[in-house]
Write an enzyme that holds these catalytic residues in place. Structure first.
Site, PDB file in Angstrom:
ATOM      1  N   LEU A 136      12.558   5.855 -21.925  1.00 15.66           N
ATOM      2  CA  LEU A 136      12.470   5.077 -23.318  1.00 15.66           C
ATOM      3  C   LEU A 136      12.042   3.689 -23.067  1.00 15.66           C
ATOM      4  O   LEU A 136      11.476   3.083 -23.891  1.00 15.66           O
ATOM      5  CB  LEU A 136      13.831   5.377 -24.065  1.00 15.66           C
ATOM      6  CG  LEU A 136      14.050   4.555 -25.224  1.00 15.66           C
ATOM      7  CD1 LEU A 136      13.071   5.088 -26.261  1.00 15.66           C
ATOM      8  CD2 LEU A 136      15.533   4.657 -25.874  1.00 15.66           C
ATOM      9  N   SER A 164      10.617   3.172 -16.741  1.00 20.90           N
ATOM     10  CA  SER A 164      10.364   4.608 -16.944  1.00 20.90           C
ATOM     11  C   SER A 164      10.895   5.121 -18.401  1.00 20.90           C
ATOM     12  O   SER A 164      11.633   4.196 -18.827  1.00 20.90           O
ATOM     13  CB  SER A 164      10.874   5.513 -15.972  1.00 20.90           C
ATOM     14  OG  SER A 164      12.086   5.369 -15.756  1.00 20.90           O
ATOM     15  N   LYS A 166      29.551   5.107 -23.072  1.00 20.06           N
ATOM     16  CA  LYS A 166      28.956   4.810 -24.182  1.00 20.06           C
ATOM     17  C   LYS A 166      30.014   4.473 -25.536  1.00 20.06           C
ATOM     18  O   LYS A 166      29.627   3.613 -26.320  1.00 20.06           O
ATOM     19  CB  LYS A 166      28.130   5.762 -24.599  1.00 20.06           C
ATOM     20  CG  LYS A 166      26.979   6.228 -23.946  1.00 20.06           C
ATOM     21  CD  LYS A 166      25.920   5.051 -24.063  1.00 20.06           C
ATOM     22  CE  LYS A 166      24.668   5.153 -22.824  1.00 20.06           C
ATOM     23  NZ  LYS A 166      23.829   3.918 -22.921  1.00 20.06           N
ATOM     24  N   THR A 217      13.205  12.762 -21.766  1.00 20.75           N
ATOM     25  CA  THR A 217      12.900  11.565 -20.627  1.00 20.75           C
ATOM     26  C   THR A 217      13.704  12.711 -19.526  1.00 20.75           C
ATOM     27  O   THR A 217      14.024  13.586 -19.380  1.00 20.75           O
ATOM     28  CB  THR A 217      13.560  10.495 -20.632  1.00 20.75           C
ATOM     29  OG1 THR A 217      15.086  10.755 -20.760  1.00 20.75           O
ATOM     30  CG2 THR A 217      13.176   9.768 -21.959  1.00 20.75           C
ATOM     31  N   TYR A 243      29.928   9.537 -18.864  1.00 19.20           N
ATOM     32  CA  TYR A 243      28.826   9.040 -19.919  1.00 19.20           C
ATOM     33  C   TYR A 243      29.381   8.890 -21.321  1.00 19.20           C
ATOM     34  O   TYR A 243      29.057   7.744 -21.645  1.00 19.20           O
ATOM     35  CB  TYR A 243      27.604  10.383 -19.827  1.00 19.20           C
ATOM     36  CG  TYR A 243      26.505   9.832 -20.801  1.00 19.20           C
ATOM     37  CD1 TYR A 243      25.711   8.870 -20.178  1.00 19.20           C
ATOM     38  CD2 TYR A 243      26.340  10.101 -21.744  1.00 19.20           C
ATOM     39  CE1 TYR A 243      24.609   8.281 -20.742  1.00 19.20           C
ATOM     40  CE2 TYR A 243      25.234   9.781 -22.575  1.00 19.20           C
ATOM     41  CZ  TYR A 243      24.318   8.901 -22.340  1.00 19.20           C
ATOM     42  OH  TYR A 243      23.167   8.485 -23.032  1.00 19.20           O
ATOM     43  N   SER A 262      24.256   6.126 -27.573  1.00 18.39           N
ATOM     44  CA  SER A 262      24.134   7.240 -27.880  1.00 18.39           C
ATOM     45  C   SER A 262      25.065   7.998 -28.606  1.00 18.39           C
ATOM     46  O   SER A 262      25.799   7.347 -29.088  1.00 18.39           O
ATOM     47  CB  SER A 262      24.516   7.966 -26.380  1.00 18.39           C
ATOM     48  OG  SER A 262      24.351   9.454 -26.309  1.00 18.39           O
TER      49      SER A 262
END
Length: 311
Positions: A49, A47, A197, A228, A193, A180
């Site tokens: 990207l 799903s 990253k 997304t 998150y 990201s």
């Protein structure tokens, strides 16, 4: 850097942004290598990207190994790609699939063996799978921080280290990671998150330097918001789903455009690619060149939000 004398920092920031934009334009003009017949491994390919990357690399003639947790959804992607290539002149291949949970690092070595069995090698590894997070640090369980790190950091590096020896032996390969903008700057209510990253950025920067001698490039792609389901599937401080499509996500980049940028970065063997608008780009430079202002802006943003919500 904490003190800015005579307002001279802003022109430096703007000049740096101008240099970056010029570099991007020149990079688009630079001829690159093709991916026809190359074995391209994509994680999180069912799903978002990952699926769009599967489309563009399949159309470019790559031999795909699609990885994910859901066998049925991966098979659906295979069927869609096979149908889309009917009647095309370019040589395309029916993708292979390998089912495993990237967050379960104990299964990664076995998965790597299955990946290599598909075509005998891996030419390009695209570490795409990941999970997002929305939450206040004060209300977030440590277990949630660990879970996000397992998926976004330990999983990709485990798969990379499992496949890397085969690339080193062949003196051929390409490692790609979808990071990201939050791997370069941190914003409030994204701690788990952003931390994952940032760690990802650091690891693959080190890897790039260490394996350059083997002719294996490392590419870090740092997109801003993409349209997304990432925010819908994000976890909150107690581990439950966030379940909200943020406005910033809904207005983000088209995943097809990002996938094309990934393909271009692979062809051009790019090292570090930022896919973001002017404001995030300026913020990245502010964090380095004018940290006092950056921290002030982030504190203001945190006070305005007060709690994680639609931006």
């Amino acid at each position: 850097m904490e003190r800015v004398m005579g307002g001279g920092m802003l022109p430096l920031v703007l000049a740096s942004v101008g240099v970056l934009l010029l570099y991007r334009i020149l990079a688009r003009l630079r001829p690159g290598a093709g991916v026809q017949d190359a074995v391209v491994v994509i994680t999180g390919a069912s799903s978002g990207l990952g699926k769009e990357c599967a489309r563009v690399f399949h159309a470019a003639g790559a031999r795909l190994v699609l990885c994910g947790r859901d066998a049925a959804r991966l098979q659906q992607v295979v069927q869609e790609l096979t149908a889309s290539s009917a009647g095309t002149q370019r040589q395309t291949y029916t993708p292979s699939t390998v089912i495993f949970d990237l967050a379960d690092t104990d299964t990664v070595d076995r998965a790597a063996e299955e990946i290599l069995k598909c075509y005998g090698q891996a030419d390009v590894l695209i570490n795409n799978a990941g999970i997002s997070y929305r939450g206040n640090i004060l209300d977030t369980h440590l277990s949630v921080q660990r879970d996000v790190m397992e998926t976004n950091y330990f999983g990709p590096i485990a798969l990379t280290q499992a496949l890397l020896p085969s690339m080193v032996r062949r003196r051929s390969g390409h490692i790609v990671v979808i990071s990201s903008v939050q791997g370069k700057i941190a914003i409030p209510y994204r701690s788990a998150y952003a931390a994952s990253k940032h760690a990802t950025q650091a690891y693959f920067d080190c890897l790039r330097a260490e394996i350059e001698r083997y002719g294996i490039p490392v590419t870090v792609i740092s997109p801003g918001y993409i349209r997304t389901n990432l925010s819908l599937n994000a976890v909150t401080g107690d581990g439950s789903k966030y379940g909200v499509l943020d406005k910033t996500t809904a207005m983000g980049w088209d995943p097809q455009d990002v996938a094309q940028a990934v393909l271009r970065a692979v062809r051009q063997r790019s090292k570090d690619v930022v896919l973001a608008g002017p404001l995030p780009t300026v913020a990245i430079y502010l964090r380095t060149l004018w940290p006092a202002l950056f921290f002030k802006l982030m504190s203001s943003r945190a006070r305005k939000e007060k709690k994680p919500k639609d931006e």
